[in-house]
Scaffold this active site. Structure first.
Site, PDB file in Angstrom:
ATOM      1  N   HIS A   1      -6.449 -11.392   3.566  1.00 44.26           N
ATOM      2  CA  HIS A   1      -6.215 -11.262   2.119  1.00 44.26           C
ATOM      3  C   HIS A   1      -5.067 -12.165   1.622  1.00 44.26           C
ATOM      4  O   HIS A   1      -5.211 -12.877   0.629  1.00 44.26           O
ATOM      5  CB  HIS A   1      -5.869  -9.824   1.747  1.00 44.26           C
ATOM      6  CG  HIS A   1      -6.928  -8.824   2.098  1.00 44.26           C
ATOM      7  ND1 HIS A   1      -8.263  -9.148   2.244  1.00 44.26           N
ATOM      8  CD2 HIS A   1      -6.856  -7.495   2.335  1.00 44.26           C
ATOM      9  CE1 HIS A   1      -8.941  -8.059   2.538  1.00 44.26           C
ATOM     10  NE2 HIS A   1      -8.118  -7.049   2.606  1.00 44.26           N
TER      11      HIS A   1
ATOM     12  N   GLU B   1       0.867  -1.184   0.000  1.00 44.90           N
ATOM     13  CA  GLU B   1       0.000   0.000   0.000  1.00 44.90           C
ATOM     14  C   GLU B   1       0.901   1.231   0.000  1.00 44.90           C
ATOM     15  O   GLU B   1       1.783   1.344   0.858  1.00 44.90           O
ATOM     16  CB  GLU B   1      -0.897   0.007   1.236  1.00 44.90           C
ATOM     17  CG  GLU B   1      -1.892  -1.145   1.243  1.00 44.90           C
ATOM     18  CD  GLU B   1      -2.712  -1.247   2.533  1.00 44.90           C
ATOM     19  OE1 GLU B   1      -3.826  -1.765   2.480  1.00 44.90           O
ATOM     20  OE2 GLU B   1      -2.226  -0.806   3.593  1.00 44.90           O
TER      21      GLU B   1
END
Ligand code: NDP
Length: 461
Positions: free
Chosen positions: A231, A207
């Site tokens: 995830h 990210e």
């Protein structure tokens, strides 16, 4: 119960998730004629209906997906209303029951902090609303295996199992679901999808951003609970599982849980936790916080297909770019004719699944380098799914639509979540201080890299 929901109730309507994801998803559903039900926002903040509508407008505009379709937005705005109250107060649920009198199958979305889940579930059950409704619960589902079991217990005490929808929005991403299709619909892949040919797998979820004003929330969670447990392990499962025996939700989850069970618990000695420089100065972060904003680790799967193949995982905030990738590296070919005495050994073939923005697949293969000598040069065979397949729906839009229909394919099952918590348990809440790293880097320099290092991540240009 499989018929379409006839009302949506958003607990936490004033919050971040509703603003960023759920309002845009409801709008998209309205655009394709899939909304058509009342949407009740619930919160403690004294918002009126109009405030919720203008909030919805701002959320939709903030997605930056072009001009607002006024007819669709009008339908969404019409459907919205607010209900204000305290989650511990029975009067709130009585009022909600009044508003839902005509609804046979309401969907309750718990877009609230996990600390409030139990109260809301209990309130819904006491008011007789749980018996006929569906509930959507966000990740992270619990904080560890024990709290996940506890949460499952509360939910199962109020709702039918078939009516509990546990979100890991990665399961709703077309690109992630595409992993299964790519694996099981392409015959050429299967013969080499195993330990005889695969040298290793690297999965990165980077990210480019930080805690985005939610540091107070993030500090109690960290990268392992926020991303790795859900995830990243979902991506591992989809890459490694055997084909489901049928196209139904349980057949999918059966295979997923089987492969998760074959993964040993993660080991602190193979794990590096990092924290970006500046994190401790953010509002809401404890001054001695040991919460990790980066983690890298390695797992193995004890199965005939995968034994001995390392799966390297890493995720972090403030990375050089936002990207989600799984790179499957095949074993190195023998040098044969292609080198001569002084040339390099040919590089390995890579199958790179790009699962974030600009999703697609890239296969790195060896071609003959131009010139007199018979030496190789890597070239990429690349497909971008957006250009090849056109626009695909966003994860939250698909998941809301599914939950409204009672379709459970893309939701996590209780046992898969418990397995995920078992795997990450040894690296939760480690007492040591995470290694500092600078923003804009791929984490601390001390990460245990895969042999040969991490493959360069294809960042969005
Ligand atoms: P927020 O922190 O924004 O909280 C949502 C709303 O809940 C707030 O607007 C507030 O509304 C209410 N609230 C906050 N604290 C309390 C409290 N102690 N008691 C009662 N109500 C409270 O959460 P998010 O929207 O970020 O997340 C909602 C859920 O979704 C969480 O479970 C989170 O883990 C999960 N999630 C969020 C993601 C995101 O991107 N935001 C991504 C994935 C999962 P009010 O005060 O008006 O009642």
């Amino acid at each position: 119960m499989s018929s379409r929901a006839d009302a949506v109730v958003l607990f936490g309507a004033t919050g971040d998730l509703v603003r960023k994801k759920l309002m845009p998803a409801l709008y998209e559903l309205a655009k394709v004629g899939r909304l058509g039900v009342p949407v009740i926002g619930v919160a403690r903040s004294a918002w009126e209906d109009e405030r919720l509508r203008s909030h919805a407008r701002e959320s939709v505009e903030a997605t930056g997906r072009g001009p607002v379709d006024e007819a669709a937005f009008g339908e969404l705005a019409q459907s919205l209303s607010m209900l204000v109250g305290d989650y511990g107060d029975a009067a709130l649920y009585d009022e909600l029951a009044q508003r839902l009198q005509g609804a046979q199958r309401p969907v309750f979305y718990l877009a609230i902090p996990p600390s409030v889940f139990a109260k809301v579930v209990q309130g819904l059950a006491s008011a007789g609303l749980a018996a006929r409704g569906r509930v959507i619960v966000e990740k992270p589902f619990g904080r560890d295996q024990e709290s996940a079991r506890e949460l499952n217990g509360w939910l199962a005490g109020a709702f039918d199992q078939q009516s509990i929808f546990r979100i890991d929005h990665y399961l709703g991403k077309e690109s992630v679901e595409g992993l299964l299709v790519f694996r099981f619909a392409n015959t050429f892949l299967e013969p080499f999808w195993n330990r005889n040919h695969v040298a290793g797998v690297q999965i990165t979820l980077g990210e480019a951003f930080g805690t985005e004003g939610r540091a107070g929330f993030y500090d109690g969670v960290g990268a392992v609970r926020d991303v790795l447990q859900n995830h990243l392990l979902q991506v591992v499962a989809l890459l490694a599982m055997e084909p489901p025996i049928a196209d139904d939700a349980d057949a999918y989850r059966d295979e997923e849980v089987k492969v998760l069970r074959q993964i040993s618990p993660l080991e602190p000695r193979n794990t590096v936790r990092g924290q970006y420089v500046g994190y401790l100065d953010e509002d809401g972060v404890g001054e001695d916080s040991t919460t990790e904003t980066f983690v890298s680790t390695c797992l193995t799967i004890e199965s005939w297909r995968w034994a001995g193949v390392p799966f390297y995982l890493r995720t972090g905030k403030h990375m050089p770019g936002s990207a989600t990738e799984a790179v499957v590296e095949l074993r190195r070919p023998p040098r044969l004719l292609f080198a001569g005495q002084d040339a390099d050994v040919p590089s390995t073939n890579l199958v790179r699944f790009r699962l974030g923005h600009s999703d697609g697949v890239t296969m790195s293969v060896q071609a003959k380098a131009p010139g007199a000598r018979t030496v190789t040069q890597p070239v990429d065979l690349r497909v971008d799914f957006e250009s090849a397949l056109g626009h695909r729906r966003e994860a939250y839009e698909r998941l809301l639509d599914d939950a409204m229909d009672g379709r459970r394919h893309r939701f996590a099952r209780e046992d898969t979540i418990e397995e995920e918590w078992r795997i990450v348990a040894p690296i939760l809440d480690l007492p040591d201080r995470p290694v500092p790293y600078y923003k804009g880097t791929w984490g601390p320099p001390s990460t245990h890299p895969p042999a040969g290092g991490w493959h360069e991540v294809a960042l969005r240009s």
